[in-house]
Design an enzyme around this catalytic site. Structure first.
Site, PDB file in Angstrom:
ATOM      1  N   GLU A 265     -55.483  28.423 -78.425  1.00 51.26           N
ATOM      2  CA  GLU A 265     -56.373  27.062 -78.852  1.00 51.26           C
ATOM      3  C   GLU A 265     -55.099  25.889 -78.555  1.00 51.26           C
ATOM      4  O   GLU A 265     -55.362  24.845 -78.402  1.00 51.26           O
ATOM      5  CB  GLU A 265     -56.317  27.030 -80.523  1.00 51.26           C
ATOM      6  CG  GLU A 265     -57.822  27.994 -80.982  1.00 51.26           C
ATOM      7  CD  GLU A 265     -58.808  27.105 -79.972  1.00 51.26           C
ATOM      8  OE1 GLU A 265     -59.056  26.205 -80.278  1.00 51.26           O
ATOM      9  OE2 GLU A 265     -59.724  28.220 -79.532  1.00 51.26           O
ATOM     10  N   TRP A 268     -55.811  25.123 -75.081  1.00 51.09           N
ATOM     11  CA  TRP A 268     -57.011  24.344 -75.008  1.00 51.09           C
ATOM     12  C   TRP A 268     -56.799  22.959 -75.338  1.00 51.09           C
ATOM     13  O   TRP A 268     -57.235  21.865 -74.266  1.00 51.09           O
ATOM     14  CB  TRP A 268     -58.057  24.942 -75.951  1.00 51.09           C
ATOM     15  CG  TRP A 268     -59.435  24.042 -75.768  1.00 51.09           C
ATOM     16  CD1 TRP A 268     -59.959  23.046 -76.780  1.00 51.09           C
ATOM     17  CD2 TRP A 268     -60.537  24.129 -74.895  1.00 51.09           C
ATOM     18  NE1 TRP A 268     -60.999  22.767 -76.513  1.00 51.09           N
ATOM     19  CE2 TRP A 268     -61.390  23.354 -75.364  1.00 51.09           C
ATOM     20  CE3 TRP A 268     -60.478  24.816 -73.497  1.00 51.09           C
ATOM     21  CZ2 TRP A 268     -62.430  22.895 -74.419  1.00 51.09           C
ATOM     22  CZ3 TRP A 268     -61.777  24.506 -72.814  1.00 51.09           C
ATOM     23  CH2 TRP A 268     -62.625  23.769 -73.437  1.00 51.09           C
ATOM     24  N   TRP A 296     -80.365   8.576 -72.352  1.00 44.88           N
ATOM     25  CA  TRP A 296     -79.977   8.558 -73.680  1.00 44.88           C
ATOM     26  C   TRP A 296     -80.446   7.500 -74.231  1.00 44.88           C
ATOM     27  O   TRP A 296     -81.088   6.533 -73.790  1.00 44.88           O
ATOM     28  CB  TRP A 296     -78.588   8.005 -73.804  1.00 44.88           C
ATOM     29  CG  TRP A 296     -77.442   8.720 -73.099  1.00 44.88           C
ATOM     30  CD1 TRP A 296     -76.977   8.492 -71.808  1.00 44.88           C
ATOM     31  CD2 TRP A 296     -77.062  10.245 -73.325  1.00 44.88           C
ATOM     32  NE1 TRP A 296     -75.869   9.678 -71.637  1.00 44.88           N
ATOM     33  CE2 TRP A 296     -76.035  10.522 -72.380  1.00 44.88           C
ATOM     34  CE3 TRP A 296     -77.515  10.866 -74.096  1.00 44.88           C
ATOM     35  CZ2 TRP A 296     -75.357  11.776 -72.540  1.00 44.88           C
ATOM     36  CZ3 TRP A 296     -76.882  12.329 -74.437  1.00 44.88           C
ATOM     37  CH2 TRP A 296     -76.025  12.787 -73.327  1.00 44.88           C
ATOM     38  N   ASN A 334     -63.169  22.522 -86.939  1.00 43.22           N
ATOM     39  CA  ASN A 334     -63.455  22.802 -85.718  1.00 43.22           C
ATOM     40  C   ASN A 334     -64.925  22.827 -85.453  1.00 43.22           C
ATOM     41  O   ASN A 334     -65.616  22.644 -84.367  1.00 43.22           O
ATOM     42  CB  ASN A 334     -62.580  23.367 -84.715  1.00 43.22           C
ATOM     43  CG  ASN A 334     -62.779  23.374 -83.446  1.00 43.22           C
ATOM     44  OD1 ASN A 334     -62.508  22.569 -82.697  1.00 43.22           O
ATOM     45  ND2 ASN A 334     -63.075  24.579 -82.722  1.00 43.22           N
ATOM     46  N   TRP A 352     -72.788  10.572 -75.692  1.00 48.24           N
ATOM     47  CA  TRP A 352     -71.561  11.046 -76.184  1.00 48.24           C
ATOM     48  C   TRP A 352     -70.463  10.089 -76.645  1.00 48.24           C
ATOM     49  O   TRP A 352     -69.505  10.446 -77.528  1.00 48.24           O
ATOM     50  CB  TRP A 352     -71.205  12.239 -75.629  1.00 48.24           C
ATOM     51  CG  TRP A 352     -70.505  11.944 -74.014  1.00 48.24           C
ATOM     52  CD1 TRP A 352     -71.422  11.843 -72.824  1.00 48.24           C
ATOM     53  CD2 TRP A 352     -69.491  11.513 -73.734  1.00 48.24           C
ATOM     54  NE1 TRP A 352     -70.879  11.479 -71.781  1.00 48.24           N
ATOM     55  CE2 TRP A 352     -69.540  11.252 -72.157  1.00 48.24           C
ATOM     56  CE3 TRP A 352     -68.235  11.310 -74.062  1.00 48.24           C
ATOM     57  CZ2 TRP A 352     -68.369  10.910 -71.288  1.00 48.24           C
ATOM     58  CZ3 TRP A 352     -67.121  10.923 -73.407  1.00 48.24           C
ATOM     59  CH2 TRP A 352     -67.272  10.569 -71.999  1.00 48.24           C
ATOM     60  N   TRP A 375     -65.871  16.242 -76.403  1.00 50.40           N
ATOM     61  CA  TRP A 375     -67.179  15.571 -76.495  1.00 50.40           C
ATOM     62  C   TRP A 375     -67.926  15.985 -75.140  1.00 50.40           C
ATOM     63  O   TRP A 375     -68.854  16.301 -75.153  1.00 50.40           O
ATOM     64  CB  TRP A 375     -67.159  14.146 -76.720  1.00 50.40           C
ATOM     65  CG  TRP A 375     -67.080  13.891 -78.189  1.00 50.40           C
ATOM     66  CD1 TRP A 375     -65.819  13.518 -78.809  1.00 50.40           C
ATOM     67  CD2 TRP A 375     -68.106  13.639 -79.047  1.00 50.40           C
ATOM     68  NE1 TRP A 375     -66.214  13.318 -80.074  1.00 50.40           N
ATOM     69  CE2 TRP A 375     -67.664  13.276 -80.224  1.00 50.40           C
ATOM     70  CE3 TRP A 375     -69.599  13.716 -78.751  1.00 50.40           C
ATOM     71  CZ2 TRP A 375     -68.369  13.149 -81.188  1.00 50.40           C
ATOM     72  CZ3 TRP A 375     -70.482  13.640 -79.696  1.00 50.40           C
ATOM     73  CH2 TRP A 375     -69.817  13.302 -81.074  1.00 50.40           C
TER      74      TRP A 375
END
Length: 458
Positions: A265, A268, A296, A334, A352, A375
């Site tokens: 993590e 990440w 969208w 998360n 987004w 995102w």
């Protein structure tokens, strides 16, 4: 005395494991400076939640400096211009800072280098992003091979100790008062629920100490929001109150699944930095160009649904619990971040970038790289993302990760319902006790999203 060095704090508000600080002390007197620059980031000026944290973190940093015979000089305005003023006031052109990779910081550093003796030190990441390359010297955009390459450089160097004393200049430059920046809210105090946090370096080490005994269960429990498995270190990491290599070494030689998952993590988070270092507009531009044509939803109905999502009034209990947790505490679990983001993008078909901006303003740990990467990952628009057609089911997520207690904690209208009743309301509720009916049914939303996806592929 020799001329002092200016130590320019940015997202490194700590004294432990601070290479730039260590180098400045070795050279003699130090003038620690923090500049609140709302101009250079443009639309990415820090949001309201982070301003609350910044106020308390700067207060803590100044207190730590004063214990060592120093103090924090505060200025507000364009960073390069304010540093030039301080250089004139102190008679030095020597500025040390921790290297940042956000596009606005890189622009400022380039401009400042022409006017000052600017020395940048790496210290906020496990490795400089440009150092992680394949055998041909090319940068990675996919996490797995990037992380494998990073692991070849681990463990990182040992953290540097905090100094016992910091020598100051003969004459201090002028400093603004933190209170005049009005970083904390008044009338109404929407941050009243932030009291569980302790910003600052001391708070970061306390959070690490409290979490370490649970590290062994991190891999199995971190996806269950009702369990205290996550470290809650993300705001401290973002503001640089603790360094990633401090966290890495805190785990020692442990090779259990929990420790390995936590290290991944940390990786990440740094992969987000790797992406925005290569693509500075990743926070605004689709990583996959075909999504520039994606249909969208826009207009009044989409705006209404977006407001309902922001307020935690979608009629999907897990989504609403997450959005209310975010508003009341400045943080969100998360697993729930993924669910709420997927719901906005795929159930509501809302771009987004609107969700990304809301998170930027309301998350205490809003990080440019991580926010953009996560995102785009959920939306399927990113360079390292699953296909759009993978649509998360809030009902299945609620059941799989036992989210009943989590929902009851943040959605009081449903506090008397059992786990199975709460799960059944995801897409099938009718409104109860002031709680709204779903904005859209799950199957209807899924069909609409897949149709939009197919239109893009046609």
């Amino acid at each position: 005395m020799t001329r002092p060095s200016i130590l320019w704090f940015r997202q490194d508000l700590r004294l432990t494991d601070h290479p730039a600080l260590t180098a400045a002390i070795a050279e003699g007197a130090v003038v620690p400076v923090y500049i609140l620059d709302d101009q250079a980031p443009g639309d990415w000026s820090i949001g309201g939640a982070q301003r609350w944290w910044l106020h308390h973190s700067l207060t803590a940093l100044d207190g730590s400096l004063r214990k060592r015979g120093s103090r924090l000089v505060l200025r507000r305005g364009p960073a390069a211009a304010e540093l030039e003023k301080i250089m004139i006031e102190t008679g030095t052109r020597h500025v040390l800072a921790t290297r940042c990779y956000e596009p606005w910081w890189k622009r400022i550093d380039a401009a400042l280098s022409a006017r000052a003796d600017l020395v940048l030190h790496d210290g906020n990441y496990l490795a400089p992003p440009s150092a992680i390359t394949n055998m041909s010297g090319e940068r990675y955009r996919v996490f797995t091979p990037w992380y494998r390459r990073l692991l070849e450089r681990m463990p990182p160097a040992l953290p540097l100790p905090a100094p016992d004393r910091i020598a100051g200049p003969e004459q201090w430059p002028a400093s603004e008062r933190l209170a005049t920046w009005r970083l904390t809210p008044t009338g109404p105090d929407w941050a009243s629920g932030f009291g569980a946090w302790l910003p600052g370096e001391k708070g970061a080490f306390r959070a690490l100490r409290d979490w370490l005994p649970a590290a062994g269960e991190y891999k199995t429990d971190r996806d269950f929001p009702a369990r205290p498995a996550t470290s809650r270190l993300s705001p401290h990491l973002h503001f640089g109150e603790i360094s990633p290599r401090t966290l890495w070494h805190a785990l020692g030689d442990r090779d259990d699944p929990g420790a390995e998952a936590f290290r991944s993590e940390i990786g990440w988070r740094e992969h987000g930095l790797n992406l925005v270092d290569q693509m500075p507009d990743y926070g605004e531009r689709n990583g996959r160009a075909p999504f520039d044509r994606f249909p969208w939803r826009t207009g009044a109905a989409a705006d209404r649904d977006f407001r309902a999502w922001c307020r935690g009034r979608t009629g999907y209990p897990v989504v609403d619990a997450g959005m209310r947790e975010l508003w009341s505490t400045g943080w969100m679990h998360n697993r729930v971040r993924m669910i709420t983001a997927s719901f906005l993008v795929k159930h509501l078909l809302i771009d987004w970038r609107r969700g990304e901006r809301w998170f930027w303003d309301t998350l205490l740990d809003a990080d440019f790289g991580s926010n953009a990467m996560n995102w785009q990952y959920v939306a399927g628009t990113g360079v390292d993302a699953p296909v759009f057609s993978r649509i998360m089911s809030p009902l299945l997520q609620c059941e799989k990760f036992a989210m009943g207690d989590y929902v009851r904690a943040f959605v009081p209208e449903l506090s008397r319902l059992g786990d199975s009743e709460i799960a059944a309301m995801h897409g099938g509720g009718t409104g109860i006790g002031g709680y709204p009916a779903p904005l859209v049914g799950h199957q209807e939303a899924r069909s609409r999203a897949l149709a939009a996806w197919e239109s893009l592929r046609a």
